[in-house]
Structures are given as structure tokens and as C-alpha cells.
Write a protein that holds these residues in place. Structure first.
Motif, PDB file in Angstrom:
ATOM      1  N   PRO A   1       0.827  -1.210   0.000  1.00 18.29           N
ATOM      2  CA  PRO A   1       0.000   0.000   0.000  1.00 18.29           C
ATOM      3  C   PRO A   1       0.861   1.261   0.000  1.00 18.29           C
ATOM      4  N   LEU A   2       0.379   2.284  -0.662  1.00 12.34           N
ATOM      5  CA  LEU A   2       1.071   3.581  -0.594  1.00 12.34           C
ATOM      6  C   LEU A   2       0.438   4.344   0.563  1.00 12.34           C
ATOM      7  N   ASP A   3       1.178   4.431   1.653  1.00 13.17           N
ATOM      8  CA  ASP A   3       0.554   4.983   2.859  1.00 13.17           C
ATOM      9  C   ASP A   3       0.883   6.454   3.084  1.00 13.17           C
ATOM     10  N   LYS A   4       1.193   7.159   1.990  1.00 17.80           N
ATOM     11  CA  LYS A   4       1.396   8.604   2.087  1.00 17.80           C
ATOM     12  C   LYS A   4       0.932   9.233   0.779  1.00 17.80           C
ATOM     13  N   SER A   5       0.909  10.561   0.751  1.00 13.89           N
ATOM     14  CA  SER A   5       0.436  11.198  -0.475  1.00 13.89           C
ATOM     15  C   SER A   5       1.553  11.183  -1.525  1.00 13.89           C
ATOM     16  N   ILE A   6       1.177  11.290  -2.785  1.00 15.10           N
ATOM     17  CA  ILE A   6       2.201  11.248  -3.846  1.00 15.10           C
ATOM     18  C   ILE A   6       3.146  12.447  -3.747  1.00 15.10           C
ATOM     19  N   SER A   7       2.698  13.540  -3.131  1.00 13.97           N
ATOM     20  CA  SER A   7       3.580  14.707  -2.982  1.00 13.97           C
ATOM     21  C   SER A   7       4.707  14.447  -1.974  1.00 13.97           C
ATOM     22  N   GLU A   8       4.599  13.340  -1.245  1.00 13.38           N
ATOM     23  CA  GLU A   8       5.660  12.963  -0.294  1.00 13.38           C
ATOM     24  C   GLU A   8       6.393  11.706  -0.751  1.00 13.38           C
ATOM     25  N   THR A   9       6.162  11.296  -1.985  1.00  7.69           N
ATOM     26  CA  THR A   9       6.651   9.993  -2.466  1.00  7.69           C
ATOM     27  C   THR A   9       7.760  10.157  -3.500  1.00  7.69           C
ATOM     28  N   THR A  10       8.810   9.340  -3.348  1.00  4.91           N
ATOM     29  CA  THR A  10       9.884   9.300  -4.344  1.00  4.91           C
ATOM     30  C   THR A  10       9.568   8.230  -5.382  1.00  4.91           C
ATOM     31  N   PHE A  11       9.580   8.642  -6.632  1.00  7.68           N
ATOM     32  CA  PHE A  11       9.198   7.770  -7.748  1.00  7.68           C
ATOM     33  C   PHE A  11      10.410   7.326  -8.549  1.00  7.68           C
ATOM     34  N   THR A  12      10.248   6.194  -9.215  1.00  5.33           N
ATOM     35  CA  THR A  12      11.099   5.892 -10.346  1.00  5.33           C
ATOM     36  C   THR A  12      10.196   5.368 -11.463  1.00  5.33           C
ATOM     37  N   LEU A  13      10.764   5.273 -12.662  1.00  4.55           N
ATOM     38  CA  LEU A  13       9.997   4.846 -13.831  1.00  4.55           C
ATOM     39  C   LEU A  13      10.665   3.613 -14.441  1.00  4.55           C
ATOM     40  N   MET A  14       9.849   2.725 -14.966  1.00  2.00           N
ATOM     41  CA  MET A  14      10.421   1.591 -15.694  1.00  2.00           C
ATOM     42  C   MET A  14       9.540   1.258 -16.888  1.00  2.00           C
ATOM     43  N   THR A  15      10.194   1.096 -18.040  1.00  2.00           N
ATOM     44  CA  THR A  15       9.457   0.718 -19.239  1.00  2.00           C
ATOM     45  C   THR A  15      10.065  -0.552 -19.835  1.00  2.00           C
ATOM     46  N   SER A  16       9.267  -1.258 -20.598  1.00  2.00           N
ATOM     47  CA  SER A  16       9.775  -2.445 -21.293  1.00  2.00           C
ATOM     48  C   SER A  16      10.045  -2.136 -22.767  1.00  2.00           C
TER      49      SER A  16
ATOM     50  N   PRO B   1       8.321   8.782 -19.324  1.00  2.00           N
ATOM     51  CA  PRO B   1       8.039  10.227 -19.212  1.00  2.00           C
ATOM     52  C   PRO B   1       8.959  10.967 -18.229  1.00  2.00           C
ATOM     53  N   LEU B   2      10.254  10.959 -18.551  1.00  2.00           N
ATOM     54  CA  LEU B   2      11.250  11.585 -17.677  1.00  2.00           C
ATOM     55  C   LEU B   2      11.009  13.091 -17.543  1.00  2.00           C
ATOM     56  N   ALA B   3      10.793  13.762 -18.661  1.00  2.00           N
ATOM     57  CA  ALA B   3      10.630  15.227 -18.612  1.00  2.00           C
ATOM     58  C   ALA B   3       9.379  15.604 -17.824  1.00  2.00           C
ATOM     59  N   ARG B   4       8.306  14.829 -18.010  1.00  2.00           N
ATOM     60  CA  ARG B   4       7.059  15.136 -17.286  1.00  2.00           C
ATOM     61  C   ARG B   4       7.264  14.929 -15.780  1.00  2.00           C
ATOM     62  N   PHE B   5       7.977  13.875 -15.398  1.00  2.00           N
ATOM     63  CA  PHE B   5       8.202  13.639 -13.957  1.00  2.00           C
ATOM     64  C   PHE B   5       9.194  14.638 -13.377  1.00  2.00           C
ATOM     65  N   ARG B   6      10.124  15.139 -14.183  1.00  2.00           N
ATOM     66  CA  ARG B   6      10.997  16.230 -13.688  1.00  2.00           C
ATOM     67  C   ARG B   6      10.146  17.473 -13.426  1.00  2.00           C
ATOM     68  N   GLU B   7       9.178  17.708 -14.316  1.00  2.00           N
ATOM     69  CA  GLU B   7       8.253  18.838 -14.079  1.00  2.00           C
ATOM     70  C   GLU B   7       7.444  18.615 -12.799  1.00  2.00           C
ATOM     71  N   PHE B   8       6.917  17.400 -12.645  1.00  2.00           N
ATOM     72  CA  PHE B   8       6.116  17.094 -11.446  1.00  2.00           C
ATOM     73  C   PHE B   8       6.941  17.312 -10.173  1.00  2.00           C
ATOM     74  N   GLU B   9       8.219  16.937 -10.236  1.00  2.00           N
ATOM     75  CA  GLU B   9       9.102  17.133  -9.074  1.00  2.00           C
ATOM     76  C   GLU B   9       9.270  18.629  -8.786  1.00  2.00           C
ATOM     77  N   LYS B  10       9.527  19.391  -9.834  1.00  2.00           N
ATOM     78  CA  LYS B  10       9.737  20.842  -9.690  1.00  2.00           C
ATOM     79  C   LYS B  10       8.490  21.526  -9.136  1.00  2.00           C
ATOM     80  N   GLU B  11       7.341  21.026  -9.582  1.00  2.00           N
ATOM     81  CA  GLU B  11       6.074  21.644  -9.164  1.00  2.00           C
ATOM     82  C   GLU B  11       5.604  21.149  -7.802  1.00  2.00           C
ATOM     83  N   GLY B  12       6.264  20.115  -7.267  1.00  2.00           N
ATOM     84  CA  GLY B  12       5.869  19.591  -5.960  1.00  2.00           C
ATOM     85  C   GLY B  12       4.703  18.624  -6.003  1.00  2.00           C
ATOM     86  N   LEU B  13       4.302  18.209  -7.199  1.00  2.00           N
ATOM     87  CA  LEU B  13       3.226  17.202  -7.293  1.00  2.00           C
ATOM     88  C   LEU B  13       3.711  15.866  -6.736  1.00  2.00           C
ATOM     89  N   ILE B  14       5.005  15.577  -6.964  1.00  2.00           N
ATOM     90  CA  ILE B  14       5.644  14.415  -6.331  1.00  2.00           C
ATOM     91  C   ILE B  14       6.815  14.940  -5.493  1.00  2.00           C
TER      92      ILE B  14
END
Lengths: 172, 116
Positions: free
Chosen positions: A39-54, A114-127
Motif C-alpha cells: 500500500p502507498l501509505d502517504k500522499s504522492i507529494s511525499e513519495t519518491t518515484f522511479t519509472l520503468m518501461t519495457s 516520461p522523464l521530462a514530465r516527472f521532472r516537471e512534477f518534481e519541480k512543481e511539488g506534485l511528487i
């Protein structure tokens, strides 16, 4: 059908013959086995993400995924993985994949990683953060034994080292 | 990818799988599914469509927050702007496994056409 009640047809884009061939192995019933769950027991604004694609993405400085062996052994798919730094763009990568048109990813990596989009999300504090490293492997794995037993434990260790908590997965 | 999602959840990571083919959930049991009706290879959206990509990703992130139990599928409401036949997602050359099974694929295609 209204937008709110849309039910995605996963075969909409597929020629009927290919649809029939691929769906013959998919059961009609809902999956009834146990499903692992963290379970994700915190908000996404407090969560560290990574991305994986096939999508079979590799850095230009790294070896390509092995497409040549698959051409001679059609049931085999390269089970290795590549690390993709969060700062990477389409200019830094190669894409190896025999099952999709790779041209779009080479024009804009964000259509699948979506590296650029997640860099934006980080900058904006969404994650909270996008971890320094993201990942690609190669999606054609008829026998996923090596991928799951050898490759993914290494990936999970790397993710843990960089304190990743949540992963967006983008299959191809 | 479903197997990989399961592996990562077992190892303590929360995952969301943004997939074009949610049907595979019935075969594998994928922990959190954000289903998107976009062509294979472009689950996030069109080339250089920054706003569209952001909308899809924001929706996928909300699945991560809203899924309360394993195995839920959230069907995202987006529609690809091109006719499916014009999406041009297939490789320029037939893949080795499809080439190997071409006779069976053609036979199944013919049967499927008869049933319709």
C-alpha cells in the motif's frame, strides 16, 4: 458510451488475426489468485518515484538490447536491463524493439518513459522526487524466468539504494 | 510487465502499470492497473503533446492514490485522436515470433472473421 464509463479495449489497435492469436491465452474469468500488494501509505507529494518501461531503451553509451539472437531464436527475448538517468532525453538513447514502431520514442522519449514530465512534477511539488535512475528492459519475454530471477532483483536493489518508493510501469 | 509489477510489490514498492492491454490482468493478476486505449508503444500519449501526456500521467498517479486493494483496474477516459488503423504502431518488419506462427495466426484470423 460516455467518457466516464469507458472500458478500454486492449485490442482496438490490433489486426483481428493478431488479436485472435494473442487473446487465445487470456482466460475469460477474472484473476482469482493472490496479488502482491504494497500500500502507498502517504500522499504522492511525499513519495519518491522511479519509472520503468519495457520499451528496450538503452543509453547511447551502453550496449543495445540483443535483437540479433531473437531473429534466430524467435521465442527468446533479451532478459537484461539498462539504467536510464532521470536527465536523459531522446537525444541520448537508442531503442531496440522488434514488436513496435520505435520511431515515436526516438522523437519523444516521454511517450513511453516520461522523464521530462516527472521532472516537471518534481519541480512543481506534485511528487516529492524522481529518483536519479530510471530503468528499461525488453518487453518480449515469453519465458520470464531470467528476467524475474536474475534481472529484477538487481533493479529492486538499485531502486532501494536510491530510496524509490513507487514505480510507474509502462509496458510495450 | 504484470509479472514485474508483482515482483516489485513483493519487494516493497508500490506500482502502477499504465497499460494499453488491461486484458492481461486476467492472466497475470496485476496489482494496480491504469488502462489506456492508446496505441502500443505510446501509453503516455502523442509525440511532443506535453499537456496531453501530463493529463494521462496525472490520472495514472491518481490510480496509485485511489486503489485500495490489489487487482483493481481503472479505465482512463482518454481517446486516441487518430483512427486505430492509422496509428502506425507496428514494426516495419514482422516480428520473429509472428513470422514463425504466421500460418496459425492467419487461420485464427479467418475463423474470427467467420464468427462475426
Amino acid at each position: 458510451m460516455s467518457e466516464a464509463s469507458k472500458v478500454v479495449d486492449g485490442f482496438l489497435f490490433m489486426p483481428p488475426a493478431l488479436r485472435a492469436w494473442i487473446s487465445k491465452d487470456i482466460p475469460d474469468e477474472t484473476f482469482s489468485g493472490k496479488i502482491p500488494w504494497t500500500p502507498l501509505d502517504k500522499s504522492i507529494s511525499e513519495t519518491t518515484f522511479t519509472l520503468m518501461t519495457s520499451a528496450g531503451i538503452s543509453m547511447k553509451s551502453d550496449p543495445l538490447f540483443d535483437m540479433e539472437r531473437e531473429k534466430t531464436e524467435p521465442a527468446w527475448g533479451d532478459p537484461s536491463y539498462r539504467e536510464i538517468p532521470k536527465t536523459a532525453t531522446e537525444r541520448d538513447i537508442e531503442v531496440s524493439h522488434l514488436h513496435i514502431n520505435t520511431a515515436y520514442i526516438k522523437q519523444d522519449i516521454n511517450v513511453v518513459l516520461p522523464l521530462a514530465r516527472f521532472r516537471e512534477f518534481e519541480k512543481e511539488g506534485l511528487i516529492e522526487k524522481l529518483a536519479p535512475t530510471c530503468y528499461s528492459y525488453y518487453g518480449f519475454q515469453l519465458d520470464p524466468t531470467a528476467l524475474l530471477n536474475e534481472t529484477m532483483p538487481q533493479v529492486a536493489d538499485r531502486m532501494r539504494q536510491e530510496s524509490a518508493e513507487a514505480v510507474l510501469l509502462t509496458p510495450t | 510487465m504484470g509479472q514485474v509489477a508483482r515482483f516489485l510489490e513483493e519487494k516493497g514498492f508500490s506500482t502502477v502499470t499504465l497499460t494499453n492491454t488491461p486484458e492481461f490482468h486476467r492472466q497475470v493478476g496485476i496489482p494496480r492497473v491504469a488502462a489506456i486505449e492508446y496505441p502500443y508503444g505510446r501509453p503516455v500519449g502523442q509525440v511532443h503533446d506535453q499537456d496531453g501526456q501530463r493529463e494521462v500521467l496525472t490520472a495514472a498517479l491518481s490510480v496509485l492514490e485511489n486503489a485500495k486493494e490489489p487487482g483493481q483496474i481503472f479505465h482512463l477516459p482518454f481517446t486516441w485522436p487518430e483512427e486505430p488503423k492509422k496509428a502506425d504502431w507496428q514494426p516495419s518488419e514482422i516480428s520473429p515470433i509472428v513470422k514463425l506462427n504466421l500460418d496459425e495466426i492467419k487461420r485464427l484470423g479467418a475463423e474470427a472473421r467467420k464468427k462475426r
